[in-house]
Design an enzyme around this catalytic site. Sequence first.
Site, short mmCIF file in Angstrom:
data_model
loop_
_atom_site.label_atom_id
_atom_site.label_comp_id
_atom_site.label_asym_id
_atom_site.label_seq_id
_atom_site.Cartn_x
_atom_site.Cartn_y
_atom_site.Cartn_z
N CYS A 1 0.99 -1.40 -0.01
CA CYS A 1 0.08 -0.10 0.19
C CYS A 1 0.99 1.50 0.02
CB CYS A 1 -0.90 -0.17 1.27
SG CYS A 1 -1.99 1.40 1.60
N CYS B 1 0.11 3.77 2.69
CA CYS B 1 0.43 3.23 4.01
C CYS B 1 2.21 3.47 4.33
CB CYS B 1 0.47 1.74 4.03
SG CYS B 1 -1.31 1.16 3.98
#
Length: 106
Positions: A32, A35
């Site tokens: 991600c 993230c």
Amino acid sequence: MAKVIEVTDTNFSKEVLQSDKPVLVDFWAPWCGPCRMMAPIIEEIAEENDDFKVAKLNVDENPLIASTYRIMSIPTLGIFKGGRMVDQIVGVTPKQRVVNAVKALV
């Protein structure tokens, strides 16, 4: 200084739900991009704050907890107090907004 705690389906209850302090949980995954953008912010928050715990949970490796809390998008920051999630922030978020949200519960 506080450090980020890695939590899993196995130790989540002990580290987060049974904590005597509020806990900020970063629900994330290695693939991600957003993230990865939040990771240094989460590290800074953990280093600078001793009045709450900071934890990370990899949703790919720990699907039970992610499913239990209906984590649909990552990054999601869950704020836990007294054994339950009391707030959550979804997406890349400025550091001060995250700190303010958790400190409101301390």
